[in-house]
Write an enzyme that holds these catalytic residues in place. Sequence first.
Site, PDB file in Angstrom:
ATOM      1  N   LYS A 159      13.382  -5.249  12.572  1.00 46.86           N
ATOM      2  CA  LYS A 159      12.866  -6.794  12.609  1.00 46.86           C
ATOM      3  C   LYS A 159      14.018  -7.711  12.802  1.00 46.86           C
ATOM      4  O   LYS A 159      14.219  -8.428  13.508  1.00 46.86           O
ATOM      5  CB  LYS A 159      11.928  -7.219  11.571  1.00 46.86           C
ATOM      6  CG  LYS A 159      10.624  -6.824  11.955  1.00 46.86           C
ATOM      7  CD  LYS A 159       9.660  -7.469  10.735  1.00 46.86           C
ATOM      8  CE  LYS A 159       8.255  -6.945  10.765  1.00 46.86           C
ATOM      9  NZ  LYS A 159       7.585  -7.197   9.222  1.00 46.86           N
TER      10      LYS A 159
ATOM     11  N   GLU B 204       3.629  -7.640   6.982  1.00 44.90           N
ATOM     12  CA  GLU B 204       3.983  -8.839   6.865  1.00 44.90           C
ATOM     13  C   GLU B 204       4.150  -9.940   8.044  1.00 44.90           C
ATOM     14  O   GLU B 204       4.587  -9.458   8.890  1.00 44.90           O
ATOM     15  CB  GLU B 204       5.209  -8.867   6.037  1.00 44.90           C
ATOM     16  CG  GLU B 204       5.714 -10.090   5.429  1.00 44.90           C
ATOM     17  CD  GLU B 204       6.988 -10.038   4.636  1.00 44.90           C
ATOM     18  OE1 GLU B 204       7.645  -9.280   4.521  1.00 44.90           O
ATOM     19  OE2 GLU B 204       7.379 -11.272   4.268  1.00 44.90           O
TER      20      GLU B 204
ATOM     21  N   ARG C  20       9.900   7.184   8.673  1.00 43.37           N
ATOM     22  CA  ARG C  20       9.795   5.986   9.414  1.00 43.37           C
ATOM     23  C   ARG C  20      10.044   6.383  10.792  1.00 43.37           C
ATOM     24  O   ARG C  20      10.606   7.691  11.105  1.00 43.37           O
ATOM     25  CB  ARG C  20      10.979   5.021   9.311  1.00 43.37           C
ATOM     26  CG  ARG C  20      10.756   3.890   8.039  1.00 43.37           C
ATOM     27  CD  ARG C  20      12.041   3.289   7.976  1.00 43.37           C
ATOM     28  NE  ARG C  20      11.684   1.760   8.730  1.00 43.37           N
ATOM     29  CZ  ARG C  20      11.223   0.963   8.221  1.00 43.37           C
ATOM     30  NH1 ARG C  20      10.786   0.953   7.332  1.00 43.37           N
ATOM     31  NH2 ARG C  20      11.041  -0.122   8.980  1.00 43.37           N
TER      32      ARG C  20
HETATM   33  P1  ATP Z   1      10.342  -5.291   6.829  1.00 42.92           P
HETATM   34  O1  ATP Z   1      11.655  -4.387   7.066  1.00 42.92           O
HETATM   35  O2  ATP Z   1      10.852  -6.669   6.992  1.00 42.92           O
HETATM   36  O3  ATP Z   1       9.923  -4.940   5.531  1.00 42.92           O
HETATM   37  P2  ATP Z   1       8.615  -3.354   8.122  1.00 42.92           P
HETATM   38  O4  ATP Z   1       8.948  -2.919   9.443  1.00 42.92           O
HETATM   39  O5  ATP Z   1       8.330  -2.601   6.960  1.00 42.92           O
HETATM   40  O6  ATP Z   1       9.412  -4.802   7.907  1.00 42.92           O
HETATM   41  P3  ATP Z   1       5.909  -4.525   7.518  1.00 42.92           P
HETATM   42  O7  ATP Z   1       5.300  -5.617   7.913  1.00 42.92           O
HETATM   43  O8  ATP Z   1       6.196  -4.753   6.260  1.00 42.92           O
HETATM   44  O9  ATP Z   1       7.157  -4.307   8.275  1.00 42.92           O
HETATM   45  O10 ATP Z   1       5.398  -3.171   7.979  1.00 42.92           O
HETATM   46  C1  ATP Z   1       3.982  -2.840   7.944  1.00 42.92           C
HETATM   47  C2  ATP Z   1       3.576  -1.344   7.881  1.00 42.92           C
HETATM   48  O11 ATP Z   1       4.056  -0.745   8.886  1.00 42.92           O
HETATM   49  C3  ATP Z   1       4.131  -1.021   6.481  1.00 42.92           C
HETATM   50  O12 ATP Z   1       3.244  -0.026   6.082  1.00 42.92           O
HETATM   51  C4  ATP Z   1       5.279   0.047   6.983  1.00 42.92           C
HETATM   52  O13 ATP Z   1       5.667   0.914   6.168  1.00 42.92           O
HETATM   53  C5  ATP Z   1       5.079   0.451   8.236  1.00 42.92           C
HETATM   54  N1  ATP Z   1       6.287   0.406   9.243  1.00 42.92           N
HETATM   55  C6  ATP Z   1       6.874  -0.345   9.548  1.00 42.92           C
HETATM   56  N2  ATP Z   1       8.027   0.175  10.078  1.00 42.92           N
HETATM   57  C7  ATP Z   1       7.627   1.478  10.558  1.00 42.92           C
HETATM   58  C8  ATP Z   1       8.430   2.514  11.412  1.00 42.92           C
HETATM   59  N3  ATP Z   1       9.707   2.370  11.976  1.00 42.92           N
HETATM   60  N4  ATP Z   1       7.662   3.810  11.237  1.00 42.92           N
HETATM   61  C9  ATP Z   1       6.634   3.760  10.619  1.00 42.92           C
HETATM   62  N5  ATP Z   1       5.962   2.799   9.957  1.00 42.92           N
HETATM   63  C10 ATP Z   1       6.596   1.805   9.826  1.00 42.92           C
END
Ligand code: ATP
Length: 556
Positions: free
Chosen positions: A270, A34, A260
Site C-alpha cells: 500500500k 482497513e 501473501r
Molecule cells: P497494511 O500493510 O496496511 O496492513 P494490508 O495489505 O494488510 O495493509 P488490510 O486492509 O489490512 O491491508 O488487508 C485486508 C486483508 O487482506 C487482510 O486479511 C490481509 O491479510 C489480506 N491481504 C492483504 N494483502 C494481501 C496479499 N498480498 N495477499 C493475500 N492477502 C492479503
Amino acid sequence: MSEHAPVQHFIRTIIEHDLASGKHKTVVTRFPPEPNGYLHIGHAKSICLNFGLAEDYGGRCNLRFDDTNPEKESMEYANAIVEDVRWLGFQWDGPVRWASDYFPQLYDYAEELIRKGLAYVDDLTPEQMREYRGTLTEPGRDSPWRNRSVAENLDLFRRMRAGEFPDGSKTLRAKIDMASPNINLRDPVLYRIKRAHHIRTGDAWVIYPMYDYTHCISDALEGITHSLCTLEFEDHRPLYDWVLDNISIGCHPQQIEFSRLEMHYTVTSKRKLNQLVAEGHVAGWDDPRLPTIQGMRRRGYTPEGIREFARRIGVSKSENIVDLSVLEGCIREDLEAKAPRVMAVLRPLKVVLTNYQDGVTSSREAGFHPHRPELGARLVPIHREIWIERDDFMEDPPAGWQRLKPGGEVRLRYSYVIRCDEVIKDAAGEVVELRCSIDHDTLGKNPEGRKVKGVIHWVSALHALPVEVRLYDRLFTDPDPDGHENRDFLDFLNPESLTVVQGWIEPSVRDCPPETRYQFERLGYFCSDRYEHRPGERLVFNRTVSLKDSWAKAQA
Ligand code: ATP
Ligand code: MG
C-alpha cells in the site's frame, strides 16, 4: 468462462474436518480491510478465499472494516472497497460491519481484563516502552507501573476515556510476560490516547483500541469460525488466543495463516502504491497500470478472470510470487470466450482502392464471435478509401512476409483480396498512401489460380469513427523492482508503460457504453474507458491485454 471446480488446500481440509467432527455446523469467515487505501490483487486473493469458502460450504462471509487508525482512514477508501468487493461478484452477510461498532464492547472487555488483574495503565513514554521491550535475544523489563492496583487501573483507564490525559501520555497494556520469547506477548498495548476525528464515531472517543486487541474480539462477536489472515500474523496468534481466553465472550475463532500473494513486475505494498499515486508516476489509484482492483477494472480485467486467477494460484503457507503473465492469461482466456470481435486500426495508413467504384458503399455481414452466434452480427461497410495498419505494409519485407508489399496480395478480413500497385511517399520519403486494386472475384472465395495467405484488418475511411486508444504495458521493467539493494523501485519504472494513439474503429461500436469489452481483431482485448469514454461522442478504449504474451517472447 465456466466456473471451475475448487482446488483443494489446507484451509479447506481444516474446514471439512471441523464440519465432519461437529466442531462447527457452518462456516463463517470475514474479509477485514482497513479503509486506509485501495484494494489490490493481493486483497482480491483474500476476498476470493474468504467469500469463496463461505459459498462452497454454504456458510456466510462478513465484510468488516478494521477502522482503528482514525488518522489514516477515510470514507473514500471505505466506499471504494465496498464497490470493489461487489464488483468482484461477492455479497457479504448482513450489513457492512465496522470494528468501531464494537468500541463500547471493546471498552467493557478492557475493564474486565483490568478487574482480573490482566491489564494495567502504563505511564512509560513510547521511547521508554521501546527500551523496556527488550530485543529478539534479550528479555524485556517490567514497567515500574506494572503493579498498580486494580482500583487505580480502573480509575486511570476511566479517566483516559474521559479525556483527562494528553495524547500519548498513558496506555492500557495487557499484563502477560515481559520475558516471553514472543515479543507480541511482552505486555502489548491494548489502548492508546489519541485525539483524532474518526470517520464513524467522530470525536466520541479519545482512546482507540489496537488492532490485535480489536480484531480477535470483533471476530468472536460476529461468531467467525475461521479467521484467515496472512503469515505475518502467525506470531500474533498467541495474543489473539490470549485475549479471547481471558474475557467472557464464549466464542473462540481459529486464526489460520496463509502466504501473501506477491507478483512479479508490479508492487502490492500500500505504501509503494501510495507513493506512485502521490508522486504522479501514475494518473491515480485507478490507473490501469496499477494492480489495484479499481485499476484492473478500468483496464478491462473481468471479475471472472480475477476469480479464476485466485483459484489457480491456490492457497498455502509457502512463498507465493506469481508472474503477471498468469493473471494476464486468465483474463485473456475469459475474454477470448466472451468478447465480441471488431476491427480497429491503431496506426493508420491510407489505402485507395483504385478499381472500386467511387461513391458506392457495399457492406458484408460479419458475426461478432466465431463460436458465439448469439452475440449477433453487424454490417462491415467498404468504400473506395480504407485504413490499414501501418505495420501491415512493408516496402522491403523479409522472406515469408504474408502481409502487404509492393506488388503483393493480401485479403481484407471479411472482404476482398487486394493487390498493392503503387506506393506514394511524401517529400521525406515516408509512405503516406497505397494504391491498390481489388480482385472482384474474391468475395467469400479464394482467388483463381493462386494462394493468398495473409489476412489483415482494416476499416472504411468514410465510415470509421475516430478512437483514442491507450496501450498499456507493464509498469516496471524488472520482475522484482523492490528487491534490489541500493536501487529504488522507481528506477525500474517502464518509460513505455503508456502509449496513447489516435486510430479508427468500425462504426458498430459507436454507442457502446463505458466498460464494454471487445477484441480488436489481431490487436488484443480492449475496454471502453469507465470515465472518459462517451458513447456516440468520444470513443476511448484501454488495452486490457494483448492477444499473446509478448513478454514471454521478449524475455526468452
Ligand atoms: P497494511 O500493510 O496496511 O496492513 P494490508 O495489505 O494488510 O495493509 P488490510 O486492509 O489490512 O491491508 O488487508 C485486508 C486483508 O487482506 C487482510 O486479511 C490481509 O491479510 C489480506 N491481504 C492483504 N494483502 C494481501 C496479499 N498480498 N495477499 C493475500 N492477502 C492479503
Ligand atoms: Mg493489514
